[in-house]
Scaffold this motif. Structure first.
Motif, PDB file in Angstrom:
ATOM      1  N   HIS A  14       0.881  -1.172   0.000  1.00 30.46           N
ATOM      2  CA  HIS A  14       0.000   0.000   0.000  1.00 30.46           C
ATOM      3  C   HIS A  14       0.912   1.214   0.000  1.00 30.46           C
ATOM      4  CE1 HIS A  14      -3.123   2.801   0.517  1.00 30.46           C
ATOM      5  NE2 HIS A  14      -2.714   3.164   1.692  1.00 30.46           N
ATOM      6  N   ASP A  16       1.363   4.786   0.186  1.00 30.37           N
ATOM      7  CA  ASP A  16       1.006   6.180   0.472  1.00 30.37           C
ATOM      8  C   ASP A  16       2.139   7.028  -0.083  1.00 30.37           C
ATOM      9  OD1 ASP A  16      -1.430   5.753   1.948  1.00 30.37           O
ATOM     10  OD2 ASP A  16      -0.171   4.883   3.513  1.00 30.37           O
ATOM     11  N   ASP A 125      -7.811   1.891   1.139  1.00 32.41           N
ATOM     12  CA  ASP A 125      -7.551   2.646   2.372  1.00 32.41           C
ATOM     13  C   ASP A 125      -8.348   3.943   2.456  1.00 32.41           C
ATOM     14  OD1 ASP A 125      -6.326   3.056   4.822  1.00 32.41           O
ATOM     15  OD2 ASP A 125      -4.650   4.174   3.968  1.00 32.41           O
ATOM     16  N   TYR A 179      -6.413  -4.329   4.392  1.00 35.46           N
ATOM     17  CA  TYR A 179      -5.621  -4.708   3.218  1.00 35.46           C
ATOM     18  C   TYR A 179      -4.318  -5.393   3.604  1.00 35.46           C
ATOM     19  CZ  TYR A 179      -3.656  -0.093   4.347  1.00 35.46           C
ATOM     20  OH  TYR A 179      -3.106   0.982   4.989  1.00 35.46           O
ATOM     21  N   HIS A 332      -5.361  10.187  -0.627  1.00 36.05           N
ATOM     22  CA  HIS A 332      -6.054  10.121   0.672  1.00 36.05           C
ATOM     23  C   HIS A 332      -5.159  10.517   1.840  1.00 36.05           C
ATOM     24  CE1 HIS A 332      -4.179   6.178   0.263  1.00 36.05           C
ATOM     25  NE2 HIS A 332      -4.229   6.069   1.551  1.00 36.05           N
ATOM     26  N   ASP A 333      -3.893  10.832   1.576  1.00 35.24           N
ATOM     27  CA  ASP A 333      -3.070  11.469   2.610  1.00 35.24           C
ATOM     28  C   ASP A 333      -2.614  12.852   2.142  1.00 35.24           C
ATOM     29  OD1 ASP A 333      -3.010   9.219   4.467  1.00 35.24           O
ATOM     30  OD2 ASP A 333      -1.829   8.220   2.927  1.00 35.24           O
TER      31      ASP A 333
HETATM   32 ZN   LIG Z   1      -3.128   4.870   2.775  1.00 33.37          ZN
END
Ligand SMILES: [Zn+2]
Length: 908
Positions: A14, A16, A125, A179, A332-333
């Motif tokens: 994942h 980020d 996420d 996840y 999403h961050d």
């Molecule tokens: Zn994330």
């Protein structure tokens, strides 16, 4: 002997892209990770890897290792790597629906170019999921979603049918344990065989007899180099389990193609039942939400449509660049604001670049129109697909002897104006020795620019009696187009040389100008032109009237009360106490609001001052200054607010325009306090327990309770983008805003000032949501500004013209000074869209066609009609792939839309 039970193992990371580290720091680790993943995949065809549902990670990698592109393509074509379909894992509530579409479009395009796209709406996420995602996926030809956060307690199975408001649906795989559910499985590789049984037991409540899915990976993790051998060894050593390494795309390909017989869920997923929802990101770093909406609106509703209809060559590459900046910011961050300050700085810079490109393209299209309008006139463009009027504010040169000014439309009709200011016509007047004059000119005159204006003419005057004067006229635009400044310098030098001792007067004058407001009617997505003329007798239009503490335009009346709140009457209802500001403590973090145990709410100002700034007849303005005394921060134990106080100056500009049934508010706050939440309250006209919030192609109905369960206090604070309505009041919004429906009130969050990404001791959340990294920039210190409008109304929102009001509120007309030489102005329609509740999402050029995307945001559906300069029409899917021809009868396309349907059509 029973057949072995298959356990699907999907290795992934994942990624980020930016969060508690900025992008460039994270990427250095990404390059190492992908280097090793490619090596593993090439070494063993049994290895598979899923790139997190977004192409961002592989694109960021290839920017550093462009030579690896062929390797990536080969492995993707072989099915060992799964790429896309998104460009980025975006927050679904903090951006426009169109940004979600462009995200999918660019991710899809990039993944296809790299060997193939994983056609799975993987959303591992995201902090909840917007209602229309199933429709977006379906219309892009994707039948599956994979989700985690937000899924409600009612879904107790690993799969469900997720239904959009229009009735379309996808089969959703529910990652009930997140996840990274298979990470523990491989945490102790030597015990892998023992752990499979525990894993299966853990997942059995959701999978039952179905084969369980193990997502093997988490935030920034990479798979064990020995994964393939380990799995082979376990498979060879027993007959109860078969671990199968595959991509998520391969897992989904083995599922039934539809969701028949599965539990159904209709609409958004915003439950905290089994995972943190992290709803506090909606109000963290509000300025990022505002910047995102500005960039989106400029792109979607100005740059693209105006360029498509009125620009020259299609500026596709510029638009791609601007959209890439917006989509990158939508992570999403990222736009959520839950990263460190360095991340917020970069998001802000990216959004500013998108805004700059979009604004420049808008202005260029407007200038192209203005080239058809003569000097002295002004072109006015309408971004709305309906004919409408709107206020424009123009600085026009007007002869000093005109008492008042009208603006004349091409047909001869006249519009009254409201003067809001006058420019001084003498820019500079001074006397100096002639010998100093050439030097002064050299210092001040840069090319044609002088004191921020442009030289339009000059005269060197030397009279018989010895008086000498250099007279220069300046203007905002070059008129005439060409002027030889060298000649000016030569003329001055020659005149001075003749009498170097004489005194000279230098006089710089601008044509006398007035700042004028007018309410200009403009055809749909088209333009008109206006020119100033001496005012005739006053017209009988509905006008704004004002007093020291009130404004009234016949549709809405605002009265300021003693405490600085507003009584707003209109639409047959009255709201008393609107605009109350309430400040409370926040011991939470960027993810979750968390008030201190002993909170102190401050809602009463220490002082109130009201002044009338404009009195109509087109625009009335009141300035309400309120000063508060707020606690400076939190106590050391975080259980209450500090005893120390700071002054909080606030200013609310209340504006009422002719013809608008709502009051516009601009609230500015000088924030000197930390760790607190400031909300603006507006009373309802009648009791209500349901709210209706616009955003992402839908108006979502919500109650006053939120579902929790996992470890967050379930707060009924929600995002709204275009508007939020409840109980006879609609708040028209400038950007995504957090709201809460309270007893008899709507509250919107203007500022949530917190100083950490995540706080372990957050009173409203049990487990951390990230590191305890400091974020002083998220305290929002200094002046903050927030805009919204209050529309009081009778009946339900869909009967009260709320969408039309929001369209008007959010889309100002565009004015550009005429630069043509023709005698008359003109007027032209662009594209007109008719139909109650039909919203324009996108209009652009695509492969020689004009592509239009509309959404029906109405519970009853709509009979849309599109009228414009086209002879052919065809449908298209969400990714722009053409479909069936549509009957377009001489530039008229009738398009029946079901409730909440999104339609993409192409016109030529
Ligand atoms: Zn994330």
């Amino acid at each position: 002997m029973t057949a072995p039970r298959t356990v699907h193992l999907v290795p992934h990371t994942h990624w980020d892209r930016e969060w508690y580290q900025p992008f460039q720091r994270f990427r250095i680790g990404l390059v190492d990770l992908v280097d090793r993943v490619l090596d593993l995949a090439e070494a063993d065809p049994a290895f598979a890897f899923t790139f997190d549902g977004q192409t961002a990670a592989i694109e960021d990698y290839l920017e550093v290792r462009p030579e690896a592109e062929a390797r990536v393509r080969r492995l993707t074509e072989r099915g060992q790597l799964a790429l896309g379909p998104w460009r980025i894992l975006a927050d679904e509530f903090l951006v426009s629906g169109e940004t979600l579409v462009r995200n999918l479009e660019s991710g899809w395009r990039r993944a296809e170019a790299l060997g193939g796209v994983m056609p799975v709406g993987y959303l591992p996420d995201e902090f909840g999921h917007a209602a229309q995602l199933p429709q977006l996926l379906r219309r892009a030809g994707i039948g599956h979603a994979v989700v985690w956060r937000g899924v409600p307690a009612a879904i107790g199975h690993h799969a469900f049918e997720w239904v959009a408001p229009d009735g379309s649906s996808v089969r959703a795989e529910y990652l009930a344990a997140g996840y990274g559910n298979a990470l523990p499985l491989l945490a102790l590789p030597e015990r892998l065989a023992d752990r499979v049984e525990a894993f299966d037991e853990l997942m059995r409540p959701f999978f039952g007899a179905d084969e369980p899915l193990g997502m093997y990976g988490s935030d920034h993790t990479e798979p064990l180099p020995s994964l393939v051998e380990l799995v082979a060894a376990v498979n060879g050593a027993q007959d109860r389990w078969r671990l199968r390494i595959e991509t998520l795309g391969a897992y989904v390909a083995g599922l039934p193609p539809d969701a028949g017989g599965l539990p159904r869920w209709r609409g958004e997923l915003r439950s905290g039942a089994r995972a943190n929802l992290l709803p506090g990101v909606v109000s963290a770093r509000v300025e990022l939400k505002a910047a995102c909406a500005r960039a989106e609106r400029l792109l979607e509703r100005y740059a693209e449509p105006l360029q498509a209809l009125w620009g020259g060559a299609w500026p596709g590459r510029f638009l791609d660049l601007a959209w890439a900046k917006v989509v990158e910011s939508s992570g999403h961050d990222s736009v959520t604001g839950c990263g460190v300050d360095a991340v917020a700085d970069q998001v802000r810079a990216r959004l500013a670049e998108a805004e700059q490109i979009a604004a420049a393209l808008r202005d260029r299209a407007a200038a192209a129109v203005a080239a058809q309008v003569p000097h002295g006139s002004t072109a006015v463009l309408n971004p709305s697909p309906q004919p409408r009027s709107g206020l424009v504010e123009l600085d026009l040169p007007v002869p000093g002897d005109w008492a008042a000014v009208d603006l004349e439309l091409p047909g001869g009709a006249r519009l009254p104006t409201q003067e809001t200011g006058r420019g001084s016509d003498v820019v500079m007047a001074r006397t100096l020795p002639g010998a100093d004059l050439p030097g002064l000119l050299r210092r001040c005159l840069h090319g044609r620019e002088l004191f921020g204006a442009l030289v339009d003419g000059y005269a060197v005057l030397a009279s018989e009696d010895g008086a000498r004067r250099l007279q220069i006229t300046v203007g905002a635009r070059p008129d005439p187009a060409a002027l030889d400044v060298g000649e000016l310098h030569l003329a001055v030098a020659a005149a001075v040389a003749a009498a170097p001792e004489a005194a000279w007067e230098l006089r710089v004058e601008a044509a006398p100008k007035r700042r004028l407001l007018a309410d200009v009617p403009v055809p749909a997505l088209g333009w008109t032109s206006v020119r100033p003329v001496p005012a005739g007798p006053a017209g009988g239009r509905e006008a704004v009237r004002a007093g020291e503490r009130w404004l009234d335009n016949g549709l809405v009346r605002v009265q300021v009360a003693g405490d600085g709140t507003l009584r707003i009457a209109g639409g047959g209802v009255e709201l008393a106490g609107a605009g109350r500001l309430v400040d409370g403590g926040d011991a939470g973090d960027l993810y979750d609001y968390g008030p201190p145990a002993e909170d102190e709410l401050v809602g009463t100002p220490e002082s109130v001052a009201v002044a009338c700034a404009e009195r109509g007849p087109l625009r009335g303005r009141l300035e309400v200054a309120r000063a508060y005394s707020w606690p400076a921060g939190l106590r050391g134990d975080l259980a209450g607010r500090a005893a120390e106080r700071v002054e909080a100056a606030t200013s609310t500009l209340v504006e009422v325009r002719a013809g608008e049934p709502f009051a516009r508010l601009t609230v500015a706050v000088d924030n000197r306090a930390t760790d607190h939440r400031l909300r603006l309250h507006v009373p309802l006209a009648r009791a209500a327990d349901r709210s209706f919030a616009e955003g992402q192609f839908a108006v979502t109905e919500r109650g006053r309770r939120a579902e929790g369960g996992h470890g967050e206090v379930p707060l009924p604070t929600y995002p709204a983008r275009g508007f939020v309505a409840a109980g006879g009041v609609a708040l028209l919004l400038d950007h995504v805003t957090e709201y809460e429906l309270l007893d008899g009130e709507l509250a919107v969050t203007l500022l949530r000032a917190v100083g950490q990404i995540s706080r372990n001791a957050n009173p409203y959340r049990e487990e951390p949501a990230g590191p305890e990294a400091p974020t002083p920039g998220a305290q929002g210190l200094g002046w903050r500004e927030f805009r919204l409008a209050v529309l009081p109304h009778a009946g339900a929102w869909e009967e009260a013209g709320v969408l039309a009001a929001a369209e008007r509120y959010q889309h100002e007309l565009v004015a550009a000074p005429g630069s043509g030489s023709g005698p008359a102005g003109g007027e032209q329609r662009g594209l007109e869209v008719d139909g109650e509740g039909v919203v324009l999402s996108s209009l652009r050029r695509r492969d020689g066609w004009l592509e239009l995307r509309l959404a029906c945001e109405h519970p009853a559906g709509a009979a849309a009609t599109v009228t414009g300069p086209f002879g052919r029409a065809r449908s298209a899917d969400l990714l722009g792939r053409p479909g069936a021809d549509l009957p377009a009868d001489r530039g008229v396309l009738r398009l029946p839309l079901g409730p909440w349907e999104i339609a993409t059509v192409q016109l030529a």
